[in-house]
Write a protein that holds these residues in place. Structure first.
Motif, short mmCIF file in Angstrom:
data_model
loop_
_atom_site.label_atom_id
_atom_site.label_comp_id
_atom_site.label_asym_id
_atom_site.label_seq_id
_atom_site.Cartn_x
_atom_site.Cartn_y
_atom_site.Cartn_z
N ILE A 6 47.47 9.52 -44.04
CA ILE A 6 46.46 10.37 -44.70
C ILE A 6 45.16 10.39 -43.89
O ILE A 6 44.54 11.43 -43.74
CB ILE A 6 46.19 9.86 -46.14
CG1 ILE A 6 47.43 9.98 -47.00
CG2 ILE A 6 45.00 10.55 -46.76
CD1 ILE A 6 47.76 11.37 -47.45
N GLN A 7 44.77 9.24 -43.38
CA GLN A 7 43.52 9.14 -42.62
C GLN A 7 43.58 10.04 -41.38
O GLN A 7 42.62 10.74 -41.06
CB GLN A 7 43.25 7.69 -42.23
CG GLN A 7 41.86 7.42 -41.72
CD GLN A 7 40.81 7.62 -42.82
OE1 GLN A 7 41.05 7.38 -43.98
NE2 GLN A 7 39.64 8.07 -42.42
N ASN A 18 39.98 12.63 -48.28
CA ASN A 18 41.09 11.69 -48.39
C ASN A 18 41.31 11.40 -49.87
O ASN A 18 40.48 10.76 -50.51
CB ASN A 18 40.76 10.40 -47.64
CG ASN A 18 41.90 9.39 -47.68
OD1 ASN A 18 42.87 9.58 -48.40
ND2 ASN A 18 41.75 8.35 -46.91
N PRO A 19 42.40 11.87 -50.47
CA PRO A 19 42.61 11.67 -51.90
C PRO A 19 42.85 10.22 -52.29
O PRO A 19 42.75 9.87 -53.46
CB PRO A 19 43.85 12.53 -52.20
CG PRO A 19 44.56 12.66 -50.90
CD PRO A 19 43.50 12.60 -49.85
N THR A 20 43.13 9.39 -51.33
CA THR A 20 43.38 7.97 -51.64
C THR A 20 42.16 7.10 -51.40
O THR A 20 42.23 5.89 -51.54
CB THR A 20 44.55 7.44 -50.79
OG1 THR A 20 44.17 7.48 -49.40
CG2 THR A 20 45.81 8.23 -51.02
N GLU A 21 41.04 7.70 -51.04
CA GLU A 21 39.86 6.94 -50.64
C GLU A 21 39.34 6.01 -51.73
O GLU A 21 38.99 4.87 -51.48
CB GLU A 21 38.76 7.90 -50.21
CG GLU A 21 37.55 7.21 -49.60
CD GLU A 21 36.58 8.22 -49.03
OE1 GLU A 21 35.39 8.07 -49.32
OE2 GLU A 21 37.02 9.15 -48.34
N ASN A 22 39.27 6.48 -52.97
CA ASN A 22 38.68 5.67 -54.04
C ASN A 22 39.73 5.04 -54.97
O ASN A 22 39.41 4.64 -56.07
CB ASN A 22 37.71 6.53 -54.87
CG ASN A 22 36.50 6.93 -54.04
OD1 ASN A 22 36.00 6.13 -53.27
ND2 ASN A 22 36.08 8.16 -54.18
N ILE A 23 40.93 4.95 -54.50
CA ILE A 23 42.00 4.37 -55.32
C ILE A 23 41.85 2.85 -55.33
O ILE A 23 41.56 2.22 -54.31
CB ILE A 23 43.38 4.76 -54.77
CG1 ILE A 23 43.71 6.17 -55.19
CG2 ILE A 23 44.46 3.80 -55.21
CD1 ILE A 23 45.09 6.64 -54.86
N GLN A 24 42.03 2.29 -56.51
CA GLN A 24 42.06 0.84 -56.63
C GLN A 24 43.48 0.42 -56.91
O GLN A 24 44.10 0.86 -57.88
CB GLN A 24 41.16 0.37 -57.78
CG GLN A 24 39.70 0.58 -57.51
CD GLN A 24 38.85 0.05 -58.66
OE1 GLN A 24 39.34 -0.17 -59.75
NE2 GLN A 24 37.58 -0.13 -58.40
N LEU A 25 44.02 -0.41 -56.05
CA LEU A 25 45.38 -0.90 -56.23
C LEU A 25 45.43 -1.86 -57.41
O LEU A 25 44.49 -2.63 -57.63
CB LEU A 25 45.88 -1.58 -54.96
CG LEU A 25 46.02 -0.67 -53.73
CD1 LEU A 25 46.38 -1.49 -52.51
CD2 LEU A 25 47.05 0.40 -53.98
#
Length: 128
Positions: A6-7, A18-25
Protein backbone atom coordinates in the motif's frame (compact mmCIF):
# COMPACT_ATOMS: atom_id res chain seq x y z
CA UNK A 1 -4.25 -12.53 -6.72
CA UNK A 2 -0.95 -10.80 -6.04
CA UNK A 3 -0.21 -8.90 -2.87
CA UNK A 4 1.03 -5.36 -3.14
CA UNK A 5 2.51 -2.75 -0.87
CA UNK A 6 0.00 0.00 0.00
CA UNK A 7 2.81 2.41 0.88
CA UNK A 8 4.41 1.91 -2.54
CA UNK A 9 1.06 2.51 -4.26
CA UNK A 10 0.67 5.78 -2.35
CA UNK A 11 4.15 6.87 -3.46
CA UNK A 12 3.38 6.37 -7.15
CA UNK A 13 -0.01 8.08 -6.72
CA UNK A 14 -2.23 5.05 -7.33
CA UNK A 15 -3.92 5.95 -4.04
CA UNK A 16 -4.20 9.52 -2.80
CA UNK A 17 -4.12 8.44 0.83
CA UNK A 18 -3.03 5.31 2.63
CA UNK A 19 -6.26 3.72 3.93
CA UNK A 20 -4.32 1.68 6.48
CA UNK A 21 -2.44 4.65 7.95
CA UNK A 22 -4.55 5.13 11.09
CA UNK A 23 -5.48 1.51 11.68
CA UNK A 24 -4.87 0.13 15.13
CA UNK A 25 -4.16 -3.57 15.20
CA UNK A 26 -6.03 -5.53 17.86
CA UNK A 27 -4.07 -6.52 20.93
CA UNK A 28 -2.79 -10.04 20.87
CA UNK A 29 -4.88 -12.18 23.18
CA UNK A 30 -3.12 -14.34 25.72
CA UNK A 31 -4.20 -17.96 25.82
CA UNK A 32 -5.30 -19.56 29.08
CA UNK A 33 -2.38 -21.98 28.92
CA UNK A 34 0.07 -19.08 28.65
CA UNK A 35 -1.46 -17.38 31.70
CA UNK A 36 -1.33 -20.61 33.69
CA UNK A 37 2.32 -21.19 32.74
CA UNK A 38 3.46 -17.68 33.69
CA UNK A 39 5.64 -17.50 36.77
CA UNK A 40 3.75 -15.87 39.61
CA UNK A 41 5.66 -13.23 41.50
CA UNK A 42 4.32 -12.61 44.99
CA UNK A 43 4.54 -8.97 46.03
CA UNK A 44 4.13 -8.25 49.71
CA UNK A 45 5.61 -6.17 52.49
CA UNK A 46 7.64 -7.68 55.29
CA UNK A 47 6.48 -7.08 58.89
CA UNK A 48 9.19 -4.49 59.41
CA UNK A 49 8.16 -2.62 56.25
CA UNK A 50 4.51 -2.58 57.34
CA UNK A 51 5.50 -1.29 60.78
CA UNK A 52 7.66 1.45 59.23
CA UNK A 53 4.87 2.47 56.86
CA UNK A 54 2.34 2.66 59.70
CA UNK A 55 4.75 4.72 61.86
CA UNK A 56 5.28 7.14 58.98
CA UNK A 57 1.50 7.48 58.52
CA UNK A 58 1.14 8.29 62.21
CA UNK A 59 4.02 10.79 62.11
CA UNK A 60 2.48 12.57 59.10
CA UNK A 61 -0.92 12.77 60.78
CA UNK A 62 -2.58 10.25 58.46
CA UNK A 63 -4.54 8.42 61.15
CA UNK A 64 -7.27 7.18 58.80
CA UNK A 65 -4.73 5.81 56.31
CA UNK A 66 -2.92 4.12 59.19
CA UNK A 67 -6.16 2.59 60.47
CA UNK A 68 -7.13 1.31 57.01
CA UNK A 69 -3.74 -0.27 56.31
CA UNK A 70 -3.50 -1.75 59.81
CA UNK A 71 -6.88 -3.40 59.30
CA UNK A 72 -5.93 -4.69 55.84
CA UNK A 73 -2.54 -5.97 56.96
CA UNK A 74 -3.66 -7.80 60.09
CA UNK A 75 -7.02 -9.21 58.94
CA UNK A 76 -6.28 -10.25 55.37
CA UNK A 77 -9.33 -8.40 54.09
CA UNK A 78 -9.49 -7.20 50.52
CA UNK A 79 -10.02 -3.47 50.06
CA UNK A 80 -13.56 -3.99 48.71
CA UNK A 81 -14.43 -6.14 51.72
CA UNK A 82 -13.10 -3.50 54.12
CA UNK A 83 -15.06 -0.72 52.40
CA UNK A 84 -18.28 -2.75 52.59
CA UNK A 85 -18.05 -3.42 56.36
CA UNK A 86 -20.77 -2.07 58.63
CA UNK A 87 -20.79 -1.74 62.40
CA UNK A 88 -22.95 -4.85 62.83
CA UNK A 89 -20.20 -6.89 61.07
CA UNK A 90 -18.00 -6.46 64.16
CA UNK A 91 -18.46 -8.88 67.06
CA UNK A 92 -16.54 -7.47 70.00
CA UNK A 93 -17.29 -10.38 72.38
CA UNK A 94 -15.94 -12.98 69.93
CA UNK A 95 -13.30 -10.56 68.58
CA UNK A 96 -14.33 -11.33 65.01
CA UNK A 97 -15.35 -9.65 61.77
CA UNK A 98 -18.10 -11.06 59.58
CA UNK A 99 -17.42 -10.52 55.88
CA UNK A 100 -20.54 -11.00 53.77
CA UNK A 101 -20.23 -8.45 50.98
CA UNK A 102 -17.81 -6.59 48.79
CA UNK A 103 -17.88 -3.05 47.45
CA UNK A 104 -16.77 -2.64 43.85
CA UNK A 105 -17.09 -0.18 41.01
CA UNK A 106 -19.31 -1.72 38.32
CA UNK A 107 -18.15 0.82 35.72
CA UNK A 108 -14.58 -0.53 36.01
CA UNK A 109 -14.66 -3.39 33.49
CA UNK A 110 -11.13 -4.54 34.41
CA UNK A 111 -12.14 -5.78 37.86
CA UNK A 112 -14.27 -8.82 38.57
CA UNK A 113 -16.21 -8.70 41.84
CA UNK A 114 -15.45 -11.51 44.25
CA UNK A 115 -18.55 -12.79 45.96
CA UNK A 116 -18.55 -14.34 49.40
CA UNK A 117 -20.71 -17.20 50.59
CA UNK A 118 -24.17 -16.48 51.93
CA UNK A 119 -22.96 -16.98 55.51
CA UNK A 120 -19.85 -14.93 54.90
CA UNK A 121 -16.48 -15.62 56.41
CA UNK A 122 -15.11 -14.69 59.80
CA UNK A 123 -11.77 -13.10 60.59
CA UNK A 124 -10.58 -13.18 64.16
CA UNK A 125 -8.52 -10.27 65.34
CA UNK A 126 -6.35 -9.45 68.34
CA UNK A 127 -5.76 -6.04 69.83
CA UNK A 128 -2.25 -7.06 70.97
Amino acid sequence: MRSFDIQACCCVRIYKINPTENIQLPKQRIKVEEIENQEKVMKFLEKEEIALFLRLCDMKGLELVSLIFTTLAYTGLRIGELLALKWNDFNYEKRALRVTKILYNPSNNNKIPITSTQNGRFNSYNSN
